[in-house]
Design a protein around this motif. Structure first.
Motif: not given
Length: 399
Positions: A90-108
């Protein structure tokens, strides 16, 4: 080819498969990939869609998107927090969101804005590939975001979250790619890059453009000896204190210009957390900050009293939310429907009609808007009108 990601881990053993035959797995999202012409390589991404049911009045609704750097470390955490704040319990303090994670290859390479081959405090050779930050942000802007928009119900409101070098990349996006993201969560960033010469060369851009409706959250860890106070740190010249000093300098600069230049800004110092530990509390606090305008304090129980006179409050609130998010946001149809039926139950039919009309206006393609109006006229004993709305709803539902 997309494959499901399991919350219990990405690498599994034969024992897991035996258990999986009898246990229902928890699904966090899916794995996807995109070939980047800009980077010249295939990039893996992790995608989480809102798990809570969509509003039946708007089954095609779109959601803000959070882009997460260092997905292997933070994707699952941010997806879980977003679910909790966007409808969990019942917590609606934020909108529902999509989360996209970008996986590293060469982080530096990807997260550093310039080439700095031999930075101090970094193992020799680690920064040899540094300086690909502009290409990486180009990949996000021109390839990844259009890809996400094509496969997900993405709204035009985006957040970037980065820790350490990822935080520096988020600052780079803020200063050199204005408008690409509306929110920038910067967790103990590497502002000491090139001994502060890079950040000092670009930070004035905050005074040269309109950053209204743009937010920045800066988390600062205590990454030096605990015996060294903040005041003592500011005048220290030891190289090992440069990372934290540079963050404090950046924080002080933003605070010095914020009155004359519109930027939604908050920083927080975490005296009990070091560089690695600050990410989790920083993410939790940031998620509250960037959407602190979203939640509404519903005026129970006075709202349902017959003499309540602020029926425009809900619509006005979501109009403000839409202005902050940058696109129209109607009051949730299910909420308005529930309010209207509660008012009908207490015989406040004139007030109920206002809310039912609001849903008809905002959700004219939803059968539930007409079904609810049928309920209204049924309660009034107006059978012909009631049946007309029910018939309309039935025809729409069967499509």
């Amino acid at each position: 080819m997309r494959t499901l990601i399991l919350t219990i881990g990405l690498s599994v053993s034969s024992t897991f498969f035996l258990v999986a035959q009898t246990k229902k797995l928890l699904i966090l999202g899916f794995r996807d990939s995109i070939y980047s012409k800009i980077l010249g390589e295939k990039r893996e991404i992790l995608v989480h869609l809102p798990d809570t049911p969509a509003d039946e009045f708007a089954p095609d609704q779109k959601y803000p998107v959070i882009y997460v750097l260092d997905a292997g470390s933070y994707f699952q955490t941010i997806a879980a927090i977003s679910e909790s704040k966007g409808g969990g319990s019942g917590n609606f303090s934020s909108p529902k969101v999509i989360v996209v994670g970008i996986v590293n290859t060469d982080r530096m390479r990807d997260l550093s804005p310039t080439h700095w081959p031999n930075p101090p405090l970094v193992p020799a050779g680690m920064a040899a590939s540094s300086g690909g930050g502009e290409k990486f942000l180009g990949f996000i802007e021109k390839e990844l975001i259009p890809h996400i928009d094509s496969i997900c119900p993405a709204a035009p409101h985006r957040t970037i979250i980065g820790h350490s070098l990822g935080g520096l990349a988020a600052i780079n996006a803020l200063l050199n790619h204005k408008g690409l993201f509306q929110n920038h969560v910067v967790l103990d960033p590497t502002t000491w890059w090139e001994k502060e010469s890079w950040i000092n060369s670009v930070k004035s851009k905050l005074t040269l453009a309109d950053y209204s409706n743009t937010s920045v959250f800066l988390a600062i860890a205590h990454s030096v000896d605990k015996s060294l106070s903040i005041e003592a740190l500011k005048t220290d010249t030891n190289l090992r204190t440069l990372p934290m000093r540079s963050e404090l300098n950046f924080d002080q600069y933003i605070k010095s210009i914020i009155g004359a230049h519109p930027l939604i800004y908050q920083s927080k110092y975490y005296p009990d957390y070091d560089h690695g530990g600050v990410a989790l509390p920083g993410i939790i606090d940031a998620m509250g900050f960037i959407y602190n305008f979203y939640g509404i304090s519903f005026p129970f129980p006075g709202f349902f009293a017959p003499d309540y006179s602020e029926d425009g409050k809900l619509a006005a609130h979501y109009e403000m939310v839409g202005k902050r998010l940058g696109y129209k946001v109607a009051p949730p149809g299910e909420l308005i429907n529930a309010v209207a039926h509660e008012l009908m139950g207490s015989k406040q039919f004139d007030r109920a009609k206002k809310y039912l009309d609001l849903n008809l206006k905002n959700y004219p393609n939803s059968y539930k808007s007409y079904e609810a109006m049928g309920d209204y006229y049924k309660n009034l004993g107006k059978k012909e009108l009631s049946e007309g709305f029910y018939k309309k709803a039935g025809g729409m539902k069967g499509r």
